[in-house]
Design an enzyme around this catalytic site. Structure first.
Site, PDB file in Angstrom:
ATOM      1  N   HIS A  39       0.840  -1.207   0.000  1.00  0.00           N
ATOM      2  CA  HIS A  39       0.000   0.000   0.000  1.00  0.00           C
ATOM      3  C   HIS A  39       0.875   1.257   0.000  1.00  0.00           C
ATOM      4  O   HIS A  39       0.572   2.239  -0.682  1.00  0.00           O
ATOM      5  CB  HIS A  39      -0.857   0.084   1.275  1.00  0.00           C
ATOM      6  CG  HIS A  39      -1.812  -1.050   1.461  1.00  0.00           C
ATOM      7  ND1 HIS A  39      -1.690  -1.978   2.470  1.00  0.00           N
ATOM      8  CD2 HIS A  39      -2.938  -1.387   0.780  1.00  0.00           C
ATOM      9  CE1 HIS A  39      -2.682  -2.832   2.410  1.00  0.00           C
ATOM     10  NE2 HIS A  39      -3.461  -2.506   1.400  1.00  0.00           N
ATOM     11  N   VAL A 178       4.590  -5.468  -4.906  1.00  0.00           N
ATOM     12  CA  VAL A 178       5.725  -5.411  -3.976  1.00  0.00           C
ATOM     13  C   VAL A 178       5.827  -6.769  -3.293  1.00  0.00           C
ATOM     14  O   VAL A 178       4.820  -7.322  -2.840  1.00  0.00           O
ATOM     15  CB  VAL A 178       5.539  -4.294  -2.929  1.00  0.00           C
ATOM     16  CG1 VAL A 178       6.719  -4.258  -1.966  1.00  0.00           C
ATOM     17  CG2 VAL A 178       5.368  -2.948  -3.614  1.00  0.00           C
TER      18      VAL A 178
END
Ligand code: PAF
Length: 285
Positions: A39, A178
């Site tokens: 995030h 990620v």
């Protein structure tokens, strides 16, 4: 500057209106909270391109099925506020369920076709919930652009379609996945995994790496690649495959041969936790 917490929908709407009137560019990162590096990478990306960055934190009940993890989904607003601020957010919007879905509530947004395969097959109301809440959030936050992660590849594709179809006046930015150092894609649901399951969860990434290795070696048959991916996932006893698919990255239709832009996506249960991961390969010949 300290991040500002807004809980009220009218307050968020009038703040967004004032920012727009002042000529500020609003970047938006919708989340369900329990923020992790994935995030935060979206927040940092928004920071680079916006005057004002808004992060929403809302665990959206309409995108969970009746037997899914809505109640136990991890929540920690204080921690999220600190992390959002460090990553460069200006405003955290955190509405209540009662305000977002006042009773009686009857209106939903549904993107057809693209929501049927992959995650849509095993989570029938998931995308209807996502597109509904994202529409509402777009109306409230009034962003110039919104950032979504490629980790939820189908979600990003569905939202791009919705934005085109319904003429939303904003851009969708899709940011790369990620991963932890060992390759596990970051997800708030990783917190459910016990140490053994955390190890087992690496099969998703290992299966994708195997696919890439085969493709780099010239393999173009989906059947062959899927067979090898399945073998890897099934090698850990805690795993149960929901789907492993090779589809066209635009239409999400199954491909027999890998050509053009290809999405390889998988959803796998590790114990009681359903994890997803994917890889997009462009311009395959
Ligand atoms: O990806 C998520 O976290 C959610 O699906 C979203 C986009 C915030 C909608 O609730």
């Amino acid at each position: 500057m300290a991040v500002r917490l807004i809980k009220s929908i009218p307050e968020m709407q009038s703040e967004a209106e004032s920012l727009r009137l002042a000529g500020k560019r609003i970047g938006f990162v919708p989340t369900m909270g329990y923020l992790h590096e994935g995030h935060l990478s979206l927040v940092r990306l928004a920071r680079e391109r916006a005057d004002v960055v808004v992060v929403s934190i809302f665990v959206n009940p309409t995108q969970f099925g009746p037997n899914e993890d809505y109640d136990r989904y991890p929540r920690d607003l204080d921690r999220d506020l600190r992390l959002a601020e460090e990553a460069g957010a200006d405003i955290v919007f955190n509405p209540s369920v009662e305000d977002m879905y006042p009773q009686p509530y009857h209106t939903y947004v549904l993107v057809e076709k693209l929501t049927e395969p992959l995650c849509g097959a095993s989570r029938p109301n998931f995308f209807r919930g996502v597109t509904t809440v994202v529409t509402k959030l777009f109306h409230i936050v009034k962003p110039h652009f919104a950032v979504f992660g490629q980790k939820d590849a189908q979600q990003a594709i569905v939202i791009q379609q919705m934005v085109r179809d319904l003429n939303f006046d904003l851009d969708i930015v899709v940011a790369p996945i990620v991963r932890e150092e060992d390759g596990l894609a970051l997800s708030s649901r990783n917190t459910y995994l016990n140490p053994q399951e955390r190890q087992d969860a690496l099969v998703l990434y290992r299966a994708l790496q195997k696919a890439r290795q085969l493709i780099d070696g010239g393999e173009r048959s989906s059947e062959v690649i899927l067979r090898e991916m399945r073998k890897i996932v099934e090698s850990v006893p805690s795993s149960r495959i929901d789907y492993i698919s090779i589809v066209d990255a635009e239409t999400l239709q199954d491909l027999r041969e890998l050509r053009g832009d290809v999405l390889i996506a998988l959803a796998v249960w590790i114990g009681q936790t359903r994890l997803i991961d994917n890889m997009i390969l462009r311009g395959l010949r």
